[in-house]
Write a protein that holds these residues in place. Structure first.
Motif, PDB file in Angstrom:
ATOM      1  N   UNK A 106       0.649   0.256  -5.789  1.00 56.93           N
ATOM      2  CA  UNK A 106       2.102   0.050  -5.795  1.00 56.93           C
ATOM      3  C   UNK A 106       2.807   1.374  -6.028  1.00 56.93           C
ATOM      4  N   UNK A 107       2.736   2.252  -5.069  1.00 56.50           N
ATOM      5  CA  UNK A 107       3.455   3.528  -5.177  1.00 56.50           C
ATOM      6  C   UNK A 107       3.868   3.959  -3.778  1.00 56.50           C
ATOM      7  N   UNK A 108       4.362   5.168  -3.656  1.00 49.13           N
ATOM      8  CA  UNK A 108       4.861   5.602  -2.351  1.00 49.13           C
ATOM      9  C   UNK A 108       3.858   6.419  -1.554  1.00 49.13           C
ATOM     10  N   UNK A 109       2.625   6.435  -2.020  1.00 45.29           N
ATOM     11  CA  UNK A 109       1.581   7.177  -1.327  1.00 45.29           C
ATOM     12  C   UNK A 109       1.525   6.721   0.145  1.00 45.29           C
ATOM     13  N   UNK A 110       1.341   7.662   1.088  1.00 48.57           N
ATOM     14  CA  UNK A 110       1.234   7.259   2.496  1.00 48.57           C
ATOM     15  C   UNK A 110       0.037   6.320   2.690  1.00 48.57           C
ATOM     16  N   UNK A 111       0.170   5.390   3.607  1.00 47.52           N
ATOM     17  CA  UNK A 111      -0.896   4.433   3.844  1.00 47.52           C
ATOM     18  C   UNK A 111      -0.957   4.100   5.333  1.00 47.52           C
ATOM     19  N   UNK A 112      -2.092   3.618   5.771  1.00 47.72           N
ATOM     20  CA  UNK A 112      -2.283   3.343   7.189  1.00 47.72           C
ATOM     21  C   UNK A 112      -2.562   1.870   7.434  1.00 47.72           C
ATOM     22  N   UNK A 113      -2.154   1.438   8.625  1.00 49.36           N
ATOM     23  CA  UNK A 113      -2.538   0.115   9.106  1.00 49.36           C
ATOM     24  C   UNK A 113      -3.490   0.342  10.278  1.00 49.36           C
ATOM     25  N   UNK A 115       3.788   3.961   7.700  1.00 52.63           N
ATOM     26  CA  UNK A 115       4.550   4.600   8.766  1.00 52.63           C
ATOM     27  C   UNK A 115       3.686   4.895   9.990  1.00 52.63           C
ATOM     28  N   UNK A 116       2.401   4.573   9.891  1.00 51.28           N
ATOM     29  CA  UNK A 116       1.528   4.935  11.005  1.00 51.28           C
ATOM     30  C   UNK A 116       0.428   3.906  11.175  1.00 51.28           C
ATOM     31  N   UNK A 117       0.248   3.452  12.381  1.00 52.39           N
ATOM     32  CA  UNK A 117      -0.856   2.521  12.604  1.00 52.39           C
ATOM     33  C   UNK A 117      -1.677   2.937  13.816  1.00 52.39           C
ATOM     34  N   UNK A 167      -9.006   9.209   3.260  1.00 52.29           N
ATOM     35  CA  UNK A 167      -8.969   8.896   1.828  1.00 52.29           C
ATOM     36  C   UNK A 167      -7.654   8.258   1.374  1.00 52.29           C
ATOM     37  N   UNK A 168      -6.822   7.866   2.312  1.00 45.59           N
ATOM     38  CA  UNK A 168      -5.553   7.207   1.966  1.00 45.59           C
ATOM     39  C   UNK A 168      -5.729   5.687   2.051  1.00 45.59           C
ATOM     40  N   UNK A 169      -4.931   4.955   1.295  1.00 42.47           N
ATOM     41  CA  UNK A 169      -4.997   3.492   1.367  1.00 42.47           C
ATOM     42  C   UNK A 169      -4.833   3.010   2.814  1.00 42.47           C
ATOM     43  N   UNK A 170      -5.686   2.091   3.224  1.00 44.08           N
ATOM     44  CA  UNK A 170      -5.692   1.639   4.617  1.00 44.08           C
ATOM     45  C   UNK A 170      -5.967   0.138   4.670  1.00 44.08           C
ATOM     46  N   UNK A 171      -5.130  -0.565   5.421  1.00 40.89           N
ATOM     47  CA  UNK A 171      -5.369  -1.988   5.626  1.00 40.89           C
ATOM     48  C   UNK A 171      -5.994  -2.175   7.002  1.00 40.89           C
TER      49      UNK A 171
END
Ligand code: FMN
Ligand code: SF4
Ligand code: FES
Lengths: 437, 157
Positions: free
Chosen positions: A72-79, A118-120, A203-207
């Protein structure tokens, strides 16, 4: 009344125009994106959670819950959309991408907004050339229309999307293998935890979600969780696309509510067996799912709970039908060759185990099997379970642990007589190449 | 010696900028190298990609050997990949491969002497509802019979 499909996701798939952005918009396209962008992202996650939607890629994990694991933060994440579709028997994602690329794209933008990505990427298996071309065209159309890029529909939300082409490896369908591959490396799975939702691509959060799962998100927003939950059963909500193949008169993709009787799928929608043939067995959830015999198939229901109760699984929704003209030893051997070929080799039980299963079944097929080989198959398979980095090892063991006990007479006949009980002959190998080398 | 065409080189450079990390361009670059080297990859192709991408050869080689869609040796002008997995097997994939090999007087994975065809057996291509099937180049050919498949190959010059 004739047995029918429930065309929820596939309502407009018969229209060729549904593939392009204009035809898609004419039939309700991008309406839910506008709606979603006015919602709170958390409200979308809550709605998806409440809908009961479970991942359509194989494991059937709650989609809303998975999204909830993100930091729950603003770290960049991927779909990351899983369009690797390698599970033998499965061909539904290909149809979805080729007939309704915007349905997936819209579902992905909404999902991206919900999870703050912001990026998938859509990772498509390399052989799906037509899917890749169709998606690339559709993504360009979506950019032109302002559904992708900066400040989408004036909402302040930015999102970019791209396609990544795989290069032939079943293991890249496993989510951590897929992440390695997207990083430009060998597609080898990684030990979990950390789960991708915490540490994934770069290494970034990814769904990671399946094509069908992400497409459904649009419909959860359209109809609301309360309505969506009314379709299917209490714990297996919604419709599901099933890929029906093997020995049926009318193979194809069929959309039905979860809980649909397997018998109605095979004999109703699938048109039953060829004249003079009887049903022998059904693999209900892709090649990794334990096989059901005819009697079990006649009472199985296509939902997560019922199939689990029957000792098998819904998996990717690939139903492979086997009639009585086929030899179960040959069918099992065919699958063992597949798993041996696809094991990435990192874990000893999987690398060695798949090799042994392939070799032993092939030896039985050649007529040189020994009675103790049957026990050996079971022992090797048993030793492969629950010990490895990813689930491929279990996926290879499960067919053995169901084919052998349920069709033991065919295996015993083969080792005793040196030939197939059904076909009356032995084989030099289990593929044409091996027969003739 | 292998050199990318100026167009191919530009495509590789574009791929390097396309993804969040440079390394992600290795898979697409290998496709470009393969296309420009008559459909297969040699150490010289890896060397050239390494030079253009500024990524060590060993890293590119590791990726190259892992994936099945990068060819390790010269294949015929038409690489005929027949699916051998269960749903296709149940619908006659073995007979299909057997017929093609017999008619072309060749074996699986062996290029025909005129260099036109290589017949291979591959795993499930996601087309199981229209089995048996095969892929030639980028295209799928579905609902085949041994005869219809052979007739199709006869039209490919
Ligand atoms: C060996 C193996 C192969 C897999 N192949 C696929 C695949 O082709 N497509 C897919 O969606 N999921 C596949 N999965 C499941 C993924 O790891 C992951 O659970 C899924 O993409 C999550 O999406 P979902 O929650 O929407 O189902 C595979 C898993 C394993 C162990
Ligand atoms: S279980 Fe098999 S496929 Fe999965 S990581 Fe281990 S060796 Fe690779
Ligand atoms: S089994 Fe042949 S395409 Fe799937």
């Amino acid at each position: 009344m004739a047995i029918q499909e429930t065309k929820y996701l596939t309502e407009f798939y018969h229209l060729p125009e549904f593939k392009g952005i204009d035809g898609y918009k004419k039939n309700g396209g991008y309406v839910e994106l506008e709606k979603a962008l006015k919602m709170q992202p958390q409200a979308i996650i809550d709605e998806v959670k409440a809908s009961g939607l479970r991942g359509r890629g194989g494991a059937g994990f709650s989609t809303g819950m998975k999204w909830g694991f993100l930091p729950k933060n603003n770290e960049p994440r991927y779909l990351l959309c899983n369009a690797d579709e390698g599970e033998p028997g499965t061909f539904k994602d290909r149809m979805m991408m080729e007939k309704a690329p915007h349905q997936l794209i819209e579902g992905m933008i909404i999902s991206g907004f919900a999870i703050g990505s912001k990026k998938s990427y859509i990772y498509v298996r390399g052989e799906y050339d037509q899917s890749i071309n169709t998606l690339e065209t559709a993504i360009q159309e979506a950019y032109k229309a302002g559904y992708l890029g900066k400040n989408i529909l004036g909402s302040g939300f930015d999102h970019d999307m791209d396609v990544y082409r795989g290069a032939g490896a079943y293991i890249c369908g496993e989510e951590t293998g897929m992440i390695s591959s997207l990083e430009g490396l060998k597609g080898q799975p990684k030990l979990k935890p950390p789960f991708p939702a915490v540490q994934g691509y770069l290494k970034k959060p990814t769904i990671v979600n399946n094509v069908e799962t992400l497409a459904v998100v649009k419909y959860v927003i359209r109809d609301g969780a309360a309505h969506y939950k009314k379709i299917g059963t209490e714990k297996s909500t919604g419709t599901k696309l099933f890929s029906l193949s093997g020995n049926v008169m009318k193979p194809g993709n069929f959309e039905v509510p979860l809980g649909f009787p397997l018998k109605d799928m095979v004999f109703g929608l699938g048109g039953g067996m060829k004249p003079g043939r009887q049903l022998k067995a059904v693999i209900p959830g892709g090649s990794s799912a334990p096989v059901l015999n005819a009697e079990e198939s006649n009472r199985a229901l296509l939902d997560y709970e019922n199939l689990a109760q029957m000792g098998t699984m819904l998996g990717s929704g690939a139903i492979i039908v086997i009639d009585d003209s086929n030899c179960m030893v040959q069918c099992l051997s065919n699958l063992m060759h597949f798993y041996h070929h696809e094991s990435c080799g990192q874990c000893t039980p999987c690398r060695e185990g798949t090799g042994w299963l392939d070799k032993i079944t092939r030896s039985i097929l050649s007529g040189k099997g020994r009675l103790q080989d049957i026990e050996l198959l079971l022992k090797v398979a048993d030793n492969m379970k629950g010990k490895t980095i990813c689930a491929l090892s279990d996926a290879a063991a499960l067919p053995v642990l169901s084919f052998v006990p349920k069709f033991r007479d065919e295996f015993e006949y083969f080792v005793r007589e040196g030939k197939s009980k059904v076909k009356g002959t032995a084989y030099k190998g289990h593929s044409y190449a091996e027969m003739h080398h | 010696m292998f050199q990318l065409s100026s167009e191919g080189k530009q495509q590789v450079l574009n791929e390097l900028k396309r993804y969040e990390s440079k390394q992600s361009a290795v898979l697409p670059a290998l496709y470009i190298g393969q296309r420009e080297n008559k459909g297969f990859i040699t150490p010289a192709v890896i060397q050239e990609l390494s030079r253009v991408m500024e990524i060590p050869e060993s890293q590119i080689n590791e990726v190259f050997t892992f994936y099945t869609m990068y060819n390790k040796k010269n294949v015929g002008k038409y690489h005929v990949q027949v699916c051998r997995t269960l749903s296709c097997m149940l619908n006659g994939a073995e007979e299909l491969v057997g017929h093609l090999c017999e008619q072309l007087n060749t074996r699986v994975d062996q290029m025909t002497t005129d260099g036109r065809f290589t017949i291979s057996e591959v795993e499930c291509l996601g087309s199981c509802g229209t089995a048996p099937m095969m892929q030639i180049g980028d295209k799928y050919f579905e609902n085949l019979t041994p005869e219809s498949a052979m007739n199709l190959l006869r039209t490919m010059k």
